[in-house]
Design a protein around this motif. Structure first.
Motif, PDB file in Angstrom:
ATOM      1  N   ASN A  78       0.835  -1.202   0.000  1.00 15.47           N
ATOM      2  CA  ASN A  78       0.000   0.000   0.000  1.00 15.47           C
ATOM      3  C   ASN A  78       0.872   1.256   0.000  1.00 15.47           C
ATOM      4  O   ASN A  78       0.580   2.221  -0.721  1.00 15.47           O
ATOM      5  CB  ASN A  78      -0.907   0.035   1.238  1.00 15.47           C
ATOM      6  N   MET A  79       1.913   1.253   0.833  1.00 13.52           N
ATOM      7  CA  MET A  79       2.794   2.424   0.931  1.00 13.52           C
ATOM      8  C   MET A  79       3.540   2.661  -0.376  1.00 13.52           C
ATOM      9  O   MET A  79       3.687   3.806  -0.821  1.00 13.52           O
ATOM     10  CB  MET A  79       3.774   2.260   2.096  1.00 13.52           C
ATOM     11  N   LEU A  80       4.002   1.580  -1.008  1.00 15.35           N
ATOM     12  CA  LEU A  80       4.730   1.711  -2.270  1.00 15.35           C
ATOM     13  C   LEU A  80       3.797   2.185  -3.378  1.00 15.35           C
ATOM     14  O   LEU A  80       4.154   3.067  -4.164  1.00 15.35           O
ATOM     15  CB  LEU A  80       5.387   0.376  -2.640  1.00 15.35           C
ATOM     16  N   GLU A  81       2.603   1.622  -3.423  1.00 13.32           N
ATOM     17  CA  GLU A  81       1.640   2.052  -4.438  1.00 13.32           C
ATOM     18  C   GLU A  81       1.306   3.532  -4.273  1.00 13.32           C
ATOM     19  O   GLU A  81       1.241   4.274  -5.260  1.00 13.32           O
ATOM     20  CB  GLU A  81       0.371   1.206  -4.354  1.00 13.32           C
ATOM     21  N   ALA A  82       1.114   3.981  -3.038  1.00 10.55           N
ATOM     22  CA  ALA A  82       0.835   5.398  -2.798  1.00 10.55           C
ATOM     23  C   ALA A  82       2.015   6.273  -3.219  1.00 10.55           C
ATOM     24  O   ALA A  82       1.821   7.374  -3.747  1.00 10.55           O
ATOM     25  CB  ALA A  82       0.502   5.622  -1.324  1.00 10.55           C
ATOM     26  N   ALA A  83       3.226   5.794  -3.001  1.00  6.65           N
ATOM     27  CA  ALA A  83       4.422   6.573  -3.349  1.00  6.65           C
ATOM     28  C   ALA A  83       4.551   6.791  -4.855  1.00  6.65           C
ATOM     29  O   ALA A  83       5.080   7.826  -5.287  1.00  6.65           O
ATOM     30  CB  ALA A  83       5.680   5.890  -2.803  1.00  6.65           C
ATOM     31  N   ILE A  84       4.080   5.855  -5.661  1.00  7.32           N
ATOM     32  CA  ILE A  84       4.221   5.998  -7.118  1.00  7.32           C
ATOM     33  C   ILE A  84       2.925   6.431  -7.801  1.00  7.32           C
ATOM     34  O   ILE A  84       2.905   6.611  -9.017  1.00  7.32           O
ATOM     35  CB  ILE A  84       4.741   4.690  -7.761  1.00  7.32           C
ATOM     36  N   MET A  85       1.869   6.617  -7.012  1.00  5.40           N
ATOM     37  CA  MET A  85       0.573   6.984  -7.578  1.00  5.40           C
ATOM     38  C   MET A  85       0.688   8.233  -8.454  1.00  5.40           C
ATOM     39  O   MET A  85       1.312   9.222  -8.072  1.00  5.40           O
ATOM     40  CB  MET A  85      -0.437   7.242  -6.465  1.00  5.40           C
ATOM     41  N   ASN A  86       0.112   8.141  -9.652  1.00  2.00           N
ATOM     42  CA  ASN A  86       0.029   9.251 -10.616  1.00  2.00           C
ATOM     43  C   ASN A  86       1.371   9.697 -11.187  1.00  2.00           C
ATOM     44  O   ASN A  86       1.438  10.764 -11.794  1.00  2.00           O
ATOM     45  CB  ASN A  86      -0.708  10.453 -10.010  1.00  2.00           C
ATOM     46  N   LEU A  87       2.424   8.917 -10.994  1.00  2.00           N
ATOM     47  CA  LEU A  87       3.687   9.269 -11.649  1.00  2.00           C
ATOM     48  C   LEU A  87       3.608   8.849 -13.119  1.00  2.00           C
ATOM     49  O   LEU A  87       3.147   7.750 -13.444  1.00  2.00           O
ATOM     50  CB  LEU A  87       4.871   8.582 -10.973  1.00  2.00           C
ATOM     51  N   ASN A  88       4.086   9.714 -13.998  1.00  2.00           N
ATOM     52  CA  ASN A  88       4.096   9.371 -15.422  1.00  2.00           C
ATOM     53  C   ASN A  88       5.396   8.631 -15.760  1.00  2.00           C
ATOM     54  O   ASN A  88       6.271   8.466 -14.904  1.00  2.00           O
ATOM     55  CB  ASN A  88       3.895  10.626 -16.282  1.00  2.00           C
ATOM     56  N   GLU A  89       5.513   8.209 -16.983  1.00  2.00           N
ATOM     57  CA  GLU A  89       6.669   7.401 -17.383  1.00  2.00           C
ATOM     58  C   GLU A  89       7.982   8.158 -17.214  1.00  2.00           C
ATOM     59  O   GLU A  89       8.978   7.581 -16.764  1.00  2.00           O
ATOM     60  CB  GLU A  89       6.509   6.898 -18.826  1.00  2.00           C
ATOM     61  N   ALA A  90       7.999   9.441 -17.548  1.00  2.00           N
ATOM     62  CA  ALA A  90       9.233  10.231 -17.382  1.00  2.00           C
ATOM     63  C   ALA A  90       9.618  10.308 -15.907  1.00  2.00           C
ATOM     64  O   ALA A  90      10.802  10.204 -15.562  1.00  2.00           O
ATOM     65  CB  ALA A  90       9.041  11.631 -17.958  1.00  2.00           C
ATOM     66  N   GLN A  91       8.642  10.462 -15.028  1.00  2.00           N
ATOM     67  CA  GLN A  91       8.922  10.509 -13.598  1.00  2.00           C
ATOM     68  C   GLN A  91       9.420   9.162 -13.093  1.00  2.00           C
ATOM     69  O   GLN A  91      10.353   9.097 -12.291  1.00  2.00           O
ATOM     70  CB  GLN A  91       7.673  10.965 -12.838  1.00  2.00           C
ATOM     71  N   LEU A  92       8.807   8.080 -13.578  1.00  2.00           N
ATOM     72  CA  LEU A  92       9.247   6.737 -13.176  1.00  2.00           C
ATOM     73  C   LEU A  92      10.673   6.450 -13.635  1.00  2.00           C
ATOM     74  O   LEU A  92      11.388   5.666 -13.014  1.00  2.00           O
ATOM     75  CB  LEU A  92       8.299   5.668 -13.725  1.00  2.00           C
ATOM     76  N   GLN A  93      11.095   7.104 -14.708  1.00  2.00           N
ATOM     77  CA  GLN A  93      12.451   6.891 -15.237  1.00  2.00           C
ATOM     78  C   GLN A  93      13.466   7.869 -14.634  1.00  2.00           C
ATOM     79  O   GLN A  93      14.619   7.902 -15.052  1.00  2.00           O
ATOM     80  CB  GLN A  93      12.454   6.991 -16.759  1.00  2.00           C
ATOM     81  N   THR A  94      13.066   8.614 -13.613  1.00  2.00           N
ATOM     82  CA  THR A  94      13.951   9.556 -12.936  1.00  2.00           C
ATOM     83  C   THR A  94      14.696   8.845 -11.812  1.00  2.00           C
ATOM     84  O   THR A  94      14.063   8.169 -10.987  1.00  2.00           O
ATOM     85  CB  THR A  94      13.140  10.725 -12.338  1.00  2.00           C
TER      86      THR A  94
END
Length: 175
Positions: A33-49
């Motif tokens: 739950n904590m990990l899912e909340a931490a990445i919620m609404n991040l786009n692909e560019a943000q995920l690749q940061t």
């Protein structure tokens, strides 16, 4: 120390009290739950940061947590069913460079973590004191450490990586 490498501090095992056990079990239970909340609404560019200069991307971190905790679950099961098993180390950096980590979306690892942590928590929830003292042997050091130590380690590990992602979100002002 590199900025935000250890946003919650480095790992230190403490006495294994009832309160520590309850807190660590809660951390294992709710990590997905904590990990899912931490990445919620991040786009692909943000995920690749990368979460820090020279560090893994958020994408790699999420897959790393799944890889690490699969190993942890297996180690716990071995520790509960075998006498002082020698654990198998793995090359985290090499795993982070494999095709599944590079190509698959993070939601697969988050989904995996929900199922994995439900099983892991259920396996640990009612262990008695003797079971928490069962040891795993690390081949590099030869040291035998109890499952109570590893519970604290992996509870910290999950919170550590969630904190790295949240730190990056705050630093970048990502909503």
């Amino acid at each position: 120390m590199i900025e935000n490498q250890y946003p919650i501090g480095t790992f230190e095992a403490g006495p294994f009290t009832a309160g520590v056990k309850r807190e660590c079990l809660g951390a294992i239970r709710y990590l997905p739950n904590m990990l899912e909340a931490a990445i919620m609404n991040l786009n692909e560019a943000q995920l690749q940061t990368p979460y820090r200069e020279g560090g893994w991307t958020v994408h790699q971190l999420v897959h790393h947590v799944a890889d690490s905790h699969i190993n942890a679950y297996t180690r716990f099961k071995l520790g509960l069913t075998e006498e002082r098993p020698v654990i198998k180390p793995y090359d985290e950096k090499a795993w982070a460079g494999l095709g599944d980590v590079q190509t698959l979306p993070v939601n697969l690892s988050v989904t995996l973590l929900y199922a994995l942590h439900a099983r892991w928590y259920a396996a640990m929830d009612n262990l008695d004191d003797a079971q928490w003292m069962r040891a795993l042997v690390h081949p590099a050091t030869g040291s035998a450490l109890p499952l109570s130590y590893y519970l604290q380690l992996y509870a910290w590990h999950g919170k550590h990586h969630v904190a790295q992602i949240n730190y990056l979100r705050e630093k970048q002002k990502w909503q």
